[in-house]
Motif scaffolding. Sequence first.
Motif, PDB file in Angstrom:
ATOM      1  N   GLU A  51     -14.015 -25.027  20.874  1.00 58.23           N
ATOM      2  CA  GLU A  51     -13.606 -26.249  21.574  1.00 58.23           C
ATOM      3  C   GLU A  51     -13.561 -26.059  23.092  1.00 58.23           C
ATOM      4  O   GLU A  51     -13.592 -27.034  23.848  1.00 58.23           O
ATOM      5  N   ASP A  52     -13.506 -24.790  23.564  1.00 55.28           N
ATOM      6  CA  ASP A  52     -13.481 -24.513  25.011  1.00 55.28           C
ATOM      7  C   ASP A  52     -14.846 -24.037  25.515  1.00 55.28           C
ATOM      8  O   ASP A  52     -14.986 -23.727  26.701  1.00 55.28           O
ATOM      9  N   PHE A  53     -15.803 -23.939  24.636  1.00 54.44           N
ATOM     10  CA  PHE A  53     -17.104 -23.339  24.976  1.00 54.44           C
ATOM     11  C   PHE A  53     -17.888 -24.234  25.937  1.00 54.44           C
ATOM     12  O   PHE A  53     -18.037 -25.438  25.708  1.00 54.44           O
ATOM     13  N   VAL A  54     -18.373 -23.610  27.008  1.00 61.09           N
ATOM     14  CA  VAL A  54     -19.222 -24.339  27.953  1.00 61.09           C
ATOM     15  C   VAL A  54     -20.618 -23.723  27.862  1.00 61.09           C
ATOM     16  O   VAL A  54     -20.869 -22.644  28.393  1.00 61.09           O
ATOM     17  N   PRO A  55     -21.533 -24.381  27.155  1.00 59.51           N
ATOM     18  CA  PRO A  55     -22.843 -23.769  26.914  1.00 59.51           C
ATOM     19  C   PRO A  55     -23.667 -23.622  28.193  1.00 59.51           C
ATOM     20  O   PRO A  55     -23.683 -24.519  29.029  1.00 59.51           O
ATOM     21  N   GLU A  66     -12.430 -33.531  16.414  1.00 57.67           N
ATOM     22  CA  GLU A  66     -13.073 -34.343  17.452  1.00 57.67           C
ATOM     23  C   GLU A  66     -13.926 -33.481  18.380  1.00 57.67           C
ATOM     24  O   GLU A  66     -14.849 -33.990  19.018  1.00 57.67           O
ATOM     25  N   ARG A  67     -13.634 -32.151  18.438  1.00 57.74           N
ATOM     26  CA  ARG A  67     -14.403 -31.267  19.335  1.00 57.74           C
ATOM     27  C   ARG A  67     -15.623 -30.665  18.643  1.00 57.74           C
ATOM     28  O   ARG A  67     -16.555 -30.215  19.306  1.00 57.74           O
ATOM     29  N   VAL A  68     -15.605 -30.624  17.291  1.00 63.46           N
ATOM     30  CA  VAL A  68     -16.704 -30.004  16.541  1.00 63.46           C
ATOM     31  C   VAL A  68     -18.041 -30.642  16.951  1.00 63.46           C
ATOM     32  O   VAL A  68     -18.979 -29.970  17.395  1.00 63.46           O
ATOM     33  N   PHE A  69     -18.120 -31.967  16.839  1.00 64.04           N
ATOM     34  CA  PHE A  69     -19.392 -32.655  17.083  1.00 64.04           C
ATOM     35  C   PHE A  69     -19.648 -32.858  18.572  1.00 64.04           C
ATOM     36  O   PHE A  69     -20.788 -32.853  19.017  1.00 64.04           O
ATOM     37  N   ASP A  70     -18.563 -33.030  19.322  1.00 60.50           N
ATOM     38  CA  ASP A  70     -18.682 -33.254  20.745  1.00 60.50           C
ATOM     39  C   ASP A  70     -19.320 -32.031  21.436  1.00 60.50           C
ATOM     40  O   ASP A  70     -20.346 -32.141  22.129  1.00 60.50           O
ATOM     41  N   VAL A  71     -18.718 -30.849  21.200  1.00 60.76           N
ATOM     42  CA  VAL A  71     -19.235 -29.628  21.845  1.00 60.76           C
ATOM     43  C   VAL A  71     -20.612 -29.273  21.263  1.00 60.76           C
ATOM     44  O   VAL A  71     -21.534 -28.894  21.997  1.00 60.76           O
ATOM     45  N   ALA A  72     -20.770 -29.432  19.942  1.00 57.45           N
ATOM     46  CA  ALA A  72     -22.073 -29.112  19.325  1.00 57.45           C
ATOM     47  C   ALA A  72     -23.165 -30.009  19.910  1.00 57.45           C
ATOM     48  O   ALA A  72     -24.266 -29.541  20.221  1.00 57.45           O
ATOM     49  N   GLY A  73     -22.837 -31.282  20.101  1.00 61.07           N
ATOM     50  CA  GLY A  73     -23.819 -32.228  20.667  1.00 61.07           C
ATOM     51  C   GLY A  73     -24.273 -31.780  22.051  1.00 61.07           C
ATOM     52  O   GLY A  73     -25.461 -31.901  22.393  1.00 61.07           O
ATOM     53  N   LYS A  74     -23.356 -31.219  22.832  1.00 62.40           N
ATOM     54  CA  LYS A  74     -23.700 -30.762  24.194  1.00 62.40           C
ATOM     55  C   LYS A  74     -24.492 -29.463  24.154  1.00 62.40           C
ATOM     56  O   LYS A  74     -25.316 -29.203  25.030  1.00 62.40           O
TER      57      LYS A  74
END
Length: 273
Positions: free
Chosen positions: A112-116, A135-143
Amino acid sequence: MAEKAKEPKNDRALRFYSDVLGLERLHYGIWNAEDELTLENLKAAQERYENYLIENIPEGANRILDVGCGTGVLCQELLKRGYKVDGLSPDKNQREHFEKNIQTTFHFCRFEDFVPQTEYDCIIMSESCQYIPLERVFDVAGKALRSGGHLMICDYFVKDGATGVLAKSGHNYTLFKQTAETSGLAIVKHRDITKETAKTLEIAKLWAEKILLGADILSEKVRYKHARTWKFLCWLFRKKINRINQDRDLIDAKKFIEAKTYEFFLFRKENPS
Ligand SMILES: C[S@@+](CC[C@H](N)C(=O)[O-])C[C@H]1O[C@@H](n2cnc3c(N)ncnc32)[C@H](O)[C@@H]1O
């Protein structure tokens, strides 16, 4: 990227598999119906599961992120097969183990804190999705995914209405599907593997019963010769004893199937229209 990590709350069933059974892989595995409950068959089930994930990596994918990579067994296998892989976990012991044994990038943080810093073709969450806020699973994965890239989630979820200790770990299944629907990622493959995974709980129960039987035999003398001391000890440790009794449900296959569903999902990030 500033990488800091909090210790994850690993569930007690997981600690039982790694600390008591000495397993390197930290997932349930896929059993054959006819398999006997042996440690060898558990290890084979875990390898079968791992191969299933690898077979389902879409063709053409090369750059992979293994989220919640545990001891890094899957990363190692993927590297052997020629993929470019990054591992990610907020667990400092796993980080130590990974960096000592595996020659590839390790991201020491919570997803959830990962900045790719790069775009991945495929993100794998093998029994790690449950630890990440939904809510962060898809949000961060999408990015973190390239357009047309895939997110693979294999994990257990809690069914509506489930209660007790088994309802405490895992995302609610209905909520998970609702969140997925609005995420901009489309389901391209889905399989329910609850029955194939549940035998891992049967073997855990068998082992736990053997350990408890051993403790029972060892304590026999104290119980009969020093009944009052025994009663005092039971009173002193009553909370722990209650906890152990509750934890038995965690390794009850029938209760697991009633309360949870174990699902494989492959999502595809749609191209922006
Ligand atoms: C059940 S283990 C699964 C390990 C491995 N993927 C496997 O299938 O064997 C759960 C993993 O999720 C990691 N984890 C826990 N919280 C996390 C978070 N917030 N973000 C990413 N990984 C997390 C744990 O450190 C652990 O590596």
